[in-house]
Design a protein around this motif. Sequence first.
Motif, PDB file in Angstrom:
ATOM      1  N   ALA A 444      -3.811  -6.770   2.411  1.00 40.65           N
ATOM      2  CA  ALA A 444      -3.109  -5.670   2.261  1.00 40.65           C
ATOM      3  C   ALA A 444      -2.136  -5.282   3.022  1.00 40.65           C
ATOM      4  CB  ALA A 444      -3.965  -4.346   1.938  1.00 40.65           C
ATOM      5  N   SER A 461       0.004   3.218  -2.085  1.00 40.07           N
ATOM      6  CA  SER A 461      -1.100   2.944  -3.112  1.00 40.07           C
ATOM      7  C   SER A 461      -1.725   4.455  -3.526  1.00 40.07           C
ATOM      8  CB  SER A 461      -2.246   2.756  -2.000  1.00 40.07           C
ATOM      9  OG  SER A 461      -1.813   1.551  -1.268  1.00 40.07           O
ATOM     10  N   VAL A 472      -6.466  -3.980  -3.510  1.00 46.05           N
ATOM     11  CA  VAL A 472      -5.744  -2.807  -3.179  1.00 46.05           C
ATOM     12  C   VAL A 472      -4.344  -2.930  -4.207  1.00 46.05           C
ATOM     13  CG1 VAL A 472      -4.371  -1.469  -1.505  1.00 46.05           C
ATOM     14  CG2 VAL A 472      -6.262  -2.722  -0.689  1.00 46.05           C
ATOM     15  N   PHE A 474      -0.644  -1.254  -5.262  1.00 45.70           N
ATOM     16  CA  PHE A 474       0.631  -0.754  -4.771  1.00 45.70           C
ATOM     17  C   PHE A 474       1.563  -0.229  -5.945  1.00 45.70           C
ATOM     18  CE2 PHE A 474      -0.578  -3.082  -0.956  1.00 45.70           C
ATOM     19  CZ  PHE A 474      -0.741  -2.160   0.001  1.00 45.70           C
TER      20      PHE A 474
END
Length: 984
Positions: A444, A461, A472, A474
């Motif tokens: 990340a 995020s 993760v 975005f």
Amino acid sequence: MGSPLSRTCDGCLRILGFGQHMKAEAERTQSPNCIQIEESWCHDPFLSDIVCSLTRTGLGEQMHYEDWNALLTTHFFNETAAHTPVYLFVDDDLLREISPPGMIDASAHDPVADFETAVRTVIYGNDPFGLIFERTLGWRDKGRPGHPPFVGVLAATVLAASRMTSAPGVGRGNHSFYRPLRRILKLPGTGIPEGYDVVIRRLWEELETWLNDHGGRYGSPTAHTHSTLTYVGWALSQSVLSRDDHDRIVDFLHEQGPASRKLDTESLIGEFEVWAYRHHITQRLRRALTDKSTRLLVGEVIQRELESSGRSPSRDSTAASSSHNRRPPGAFSQNPAPLRLTWPDDGMPDGVAIQLDSVGEDIKRQLIEDGVADPHTTGWVELFSQDEITPGKTFTISVAGNILTLPGRDCYVLEADELLGVWREVPYAEVGIEHRVLVREELAQQAKSVMSECGSQRHRSPRRVPVPEGWVGFSEYIPKQAEDTVMDSLGALAPPRHHGARLVGGLPLTPHSNEYLPGGVPDLVVPVSPCSGNVGLTLQGRPLNVAEARSGGRVILSEHIESVGSHTIEAGPRSLTINVTRGQRNSVPSPSLVLPLRQDGMFSLRPHRYTETRHDSPKTKDIGPEDSLSTTLCGALISPPSRSPVPPRPRSPGIRGEEGSLPELSNESSEVKTTSWDLLLEWCSEYGNGTFEAFRRAHDWLSERYAPCTGKWSRTLSRLQRLGHVEVDWEYRRWSVAPTVLATLSDEAHMMLVGARSRRLLERIDHLAEEEDPHLRALAKDIAADPPRPQRNGPPVRMVSAEGRHAQELCSFLGIGWAPRAAEQLAARLPTLKAMLDEGQPVTGPAGENPHFLRPEDPEPWQPVTKAEQWGAYQYEGHGKCRYAYHIRGTSFIADKHAVIYAGLFRSRRRVVSYDPEHRELRVDARFPLPLLHARAAILSSGTLPRYERSDRAEHSYQVHPAIEPRVADQIIGSLQQDAFDLH
């Protein structure tokens, strides 16, 4: 030095006669095709036999089995193939290619037929493989001298595999293999020939032993069987790829470089498919990649090539994350295959889409039969699989006997797809385009650095968008420049410098159209890197300077294009043409979503798909005067048509500006400038219907160019829905513009245009006196189109002043709907609380996660609880959005948000709606807005959205709906059962 033919060893004395003949023939004809025999061949115990066999054909004789066996052996197994995988790939073309030119009379013999005839001299009878097996055993017992005697027989089995075809519904396998094999050998019968299963396996094993005995001098063995193709697998492992195909695999591995993570066979195949899309590969290889029986064989070939070249497919991905490699051109190209990961706007990234344009007709037919697509579908469609789709893991699905693959990755880059209404995976990011990113947690931070290096400033995020554990997400990643050095596993984040210019944003008339509305001219994005300098751009031959572009490569074309018509932009070698048009619709678009009537005569809140309107289907049509538009009332469906469900009443004596009549909306001049609301509603009217993603793109693009409609696109869509301009299916994330209706308001002196408002329709109403039709020109004396009346947080209100009969005649000529006293018609059919809850989905047990119970007496009405025990309204969180359920007697009814809220208010004996008869105003607690149709009935009384007021006695605000008739107010309050309690 003497002639090579005159200096032979004892083992080659027998070739002297034929050799002298060949030499004389070569000197006589001076043919470059004559075989040149090197002196070193005579001292090689393996090649000396080959020389003997080749020279025997110098008299123009038909080649014998020994001749073909020697020719095939020297072609495939020689010192140039030392220590590399060797595949005995034989098909008709190769036999013609390697047959000695001039040695066979082409007019009398075909090399392929000659080879088949030669093989039949050793394969025949009741025990067809017995003779070659005996020769092999004798050769083995002598210590395997010279070349193997069985290569020609093995080549015949591979030739049969190259002629295999797939039967409908059946992959390549035993039945499609033995038919061509028996034809080649002229063996009668069907199925596996006698002795094939034992002998052929032993022959392949002997070939492997012979190659290993020579230490890889003549190549490394590759033949192997398969668990599902025990006997056929040997030949298939050799025939699946040609020599050119192997070269392409080597090129792929060279460009790919060292792997950055451990790759299984399916992942290798998936990476190769991505690479192959923009590289020329043979049709044979393309078929092999989509065939179940050969797909894994291709992966095994890639694995062997990796091992033989010293590249290991096993490498810890975390170790690679610290190094940056220059990405070779074209290393990230579009995925040919068909499958891409999809991510709903508020759900988990666990979907998959298939690109119909890149698959065969058999796959398309199967998808049509399964109801996934229809014959008119193009582009991408979503697939539904019972198997779990997990990011990072390879996913495969079988369609029509073909294996389609979604490769597992460490980083996914997704772009919004307007037609699917979801985020769809793309092979790499593009400059100026908004993306979503899904990346492994350990990568990340590196991903954030790459996105910053590419010029992105807004990526973040989001907390309410769910992602799988260990990943993760975005959002709002908009790169502004290309980046050359990006680590392999994150390479998709960097836009390639060679990518062409692209049009983004704007207000297109249809998906992927090059026609745009005035005021909706798109932007031009030209990928540039910091060192690339200015890029040559021209518009209609006039130069455009990219250095002046906004957002690092985005040219605002609306600043340069002011007129309708065709406009050509040239960006380097690429030419783009856009057409600016004043709209195409002369009449009302056919609706795709309506609110139907229930059996009890009340409206339903569940949208009904009224027609199968598609942008890419010939079924799309405009509704003309011959269609019965009286069946729709501001987007709701009345069936059968109802002219007037309520008795007529005397016309109200109120005039504009007086208390109790229509409110004054603004003191601004009647010269109203075009706003983002005007353009958005005009675009909806032309576009007709679409996904939430298409609406969001148009909304956000307009908000950047003009004053924003509202802060969030969903709030804007909700207001258009309450005004009756559109219908929305919030569950399936689609919207549809409502048919145009001229609805009379409460004073009956004014009529409001509701639903679609195309530019051409408004121009006709504004200029009736200029119409060609004499009847319309005559109506212009009795009908006045009022100037647009702006309102806060909504599109300007378009009014028409006329007597009822004249307005109805106008609607007939224009082909639009006529709704007298629309508010009263809607109010008479409002669903009750029970009816709205009955449309919900009953569930036993928890209806979601993180339950919140409605306590309307608290300043914050939704209070968290451990579980649903008390009867009443509950809000549940999950998958990025809330859903609502009413709990009673151990069962929860998941239903419309506002229906659940008002059911909870009734349970709590809380009144939040009141009516002021003196001022004819309906007041609603702003924390608990009216349900959709109730709000629409109130809005159609005045034509405006409610205003907000704050009471001195309360901590919260009120929504105030003006100009509400007592009958309408009673029906709104009564259907919500708000008249059973005193006002708090």
